[in-house]
Scaffold this active site. Structure first.
Site: not given
Ligand code: NAD
Ligand code: UDP
Length: 364
Positions: A148, A125, A292-293, A177, A58
């Site tokens: 968030y 974004a 919403p949003g 995005f 973590d």
């Molecule tokens: P995801 O949930 O698939 O990946 C996030 C990972 O972080 C997961 O595997 C989860 O198990 C892990 N995680 C969560 N809390 C944790 C902790 N305390 N310690 C260790 N690991 C932890 O999401 P994703 O879509 O792959 O997103 C990855 C990043 O990109 C995130 O930061 C998200 O906010 C950002 N993001 C994603 C998108 C999108 O379209 N998917 C868009 C903008 C930003």
């Protein structure tokens, strides 16, 4: 380089790992599996044909982070670990602050203690909120509308402060995005639990017969066909954007900020029809109330990423749909249900995982 990916077994992390390995870097994955499956690790190994280290840990746990930095000579960190569901963040702002802000703070603190000062950060974004105009440039003021998005904005600011205090830091902030699609091998993809929050995974599940129909959230927006417009970016393009960003900060110290998108927008109905053409079936839908949003249009201006990173998206909507359909049809249950808290692979029972999927709210 040896690159540590926090959140490395997640959707974007796993694809980024494959691209880093393909480029010859070594990769260490750190993830608590709150929202992902350990099976992603074997998928990464299979697709890349390379070994990858995985530590279940973590980012909020300093000892765990120290263990990673002591065991692996990490040169740079790509920090993706976060909770990312907008709706859940409204209900649980503390959990979002804890993971996204406190977790990031702990990470950079432990990085500094181990002399690692190169960082790529996953922002979104969503920090732009409802922008006055599109396409959205990086100069557009931030106006995050959800807890968030506020956590992401706060970490951006924290990183700027860090660099002001210690100019050795090289930091890239990437505002993604809409990340969509799957790996062209069909071995890696998004594995939403329960009802998907997002448009493309939902459409794919309707096409596969797992859901009856798509609800289109409003058709009265001032767009080509009245439905919302978004900038959909193939996850492999996005993954490659991280390599370009790493390269950039190695050449240019400081704090860099880049939008990653395609610069093109598609309406909900355009996406639906593109997917129908690929899967060769009709996808039932009905028009419902606006969510919403939601904003009418969100589209990136990608000129800064093109000019400074030398990066552009190369996959179009058809390729996005093809790769997603390959993943969906070959993995109807994603990686399988090993990420249930009761499974033998033993994923922590972090309540965020199940409840993240409980509401159909916009994410990321
Ligand atoms: P995801 O949930 O698939 O990946 C996030 C990972 O972080 C997961 O595997 C989860 O198990 C892990 N995680 C969560 N809390 C944790 C902790 N305390 N310690 C260790 N690991 C932890 O999401 P994703 O879509 O792959 O997103 C990855 C990043 O990109 C995130 O930061 C998200 O906010 C950002 N993001 C994603 C998108 C999108 O379209 N998917 C868009 C903008 C930003
Ligand atoms: N959308 C929709 N039905 C769904 C999910 C999403 O009509 O079941 C629409 C949503 O209103 C938006 C677009 O699809 O216009 C993209 O939504 P998504 O949640 O995928 O991304 P975000 O809202 O975070 O941009």
């Amino acid at each position: 380089m040896r690159v540590l990916l926090t959140g490395g077994t997640g959707y974007i992390g796993s694809h980024t790992a494959v691209e880093l390995l393909a480029a010859g870097h070594d990769v260490v994955l750190l993830d608590n599996l709150a929202n992902s499956s350990a099976r992603a690790v074997s998928a990464i190994r299979k697709v890349s044909g390379r070994e990858v280290s995985f530590i279940r840990g973590d980012i909020r746990d300093g000892n765990s982070l120290d263990g990673v930095f002591q065991t692996h000579a990490v040169d740079a960190v790509i920090h993706l670990a976060a909770l990312k569901a907008v709706g859940e963040s409204v209900a649980k702002p503390d959990a979002y602050n804890d993971t996204n802000v406190t977790g990031s703070r702990r990470l950079v603190e432990r990085m500094a203690a181990h002399g690692v000062t190169t960082l790529v950060f996953s922002s979104t974004a969503a920090v732009y909120g409802d922008p006055a105009s599109t396409p959205i440039t990086e100069a557009c003021p931030a106006s995050p509308q959800s807890p968030y998005a506020r956590t992401k904005r706060e970490v951006e600011e924290l990183l700027r402060d860090l660099h002001r205090a210690d100019p050795r830091w090289r930091i890239s902030i990437l505002r993604y995005f809409n990340a969509v699609g799957a790996h062209p091998s069909g071995q890696l993809g998004e594995d939403p639990r329960g009802v998907p929050d997002n448009l493309l995974p939902y459409i794919a599940q309707v096409a596969a017969g797992r859901r009856e129909r798509l609800d289109v959230f409003g058709d009265g927006y001032p767009t080509r066909d009245g439905t919302g417009v978004r900038d959909y970016l193939h996850v492999v393009d996005l993954a490659r954007g991280h390599l370009a960003a790493l390269d950039y900060i190695r050449r240019s110290p400081g704090v860099a900020l880049h939008n990653l998108g395609t610069g093109r927008g598609h309406t909900v109905l355009e996406v639906l029809h593109a997917f129908e053409a690929v899967c060769e079936r009709t996808i039932p839908y009905r028009i419902t109330a606006r969510r919403p949003g939601d904003v009418a249009v969100s589209c990136a201006d990608v000129s800064r990423a093109r000019e400074e990173l030398g990066w552009t998206a190369t996959h179009d909507l058809q390729k996005i749909c093809e790769d997603l359909w390959l993943w969906q049809s070959s993995h109807p249950d994603g990686y399988g249900d090993d990420h249930s808290p009761t499974s033998t692979l033993g994923v922590s029972g972090n309540d965020s995982a199940s409840s993240q999927r409980a509401k159909r709210m916009p994410s990321s």
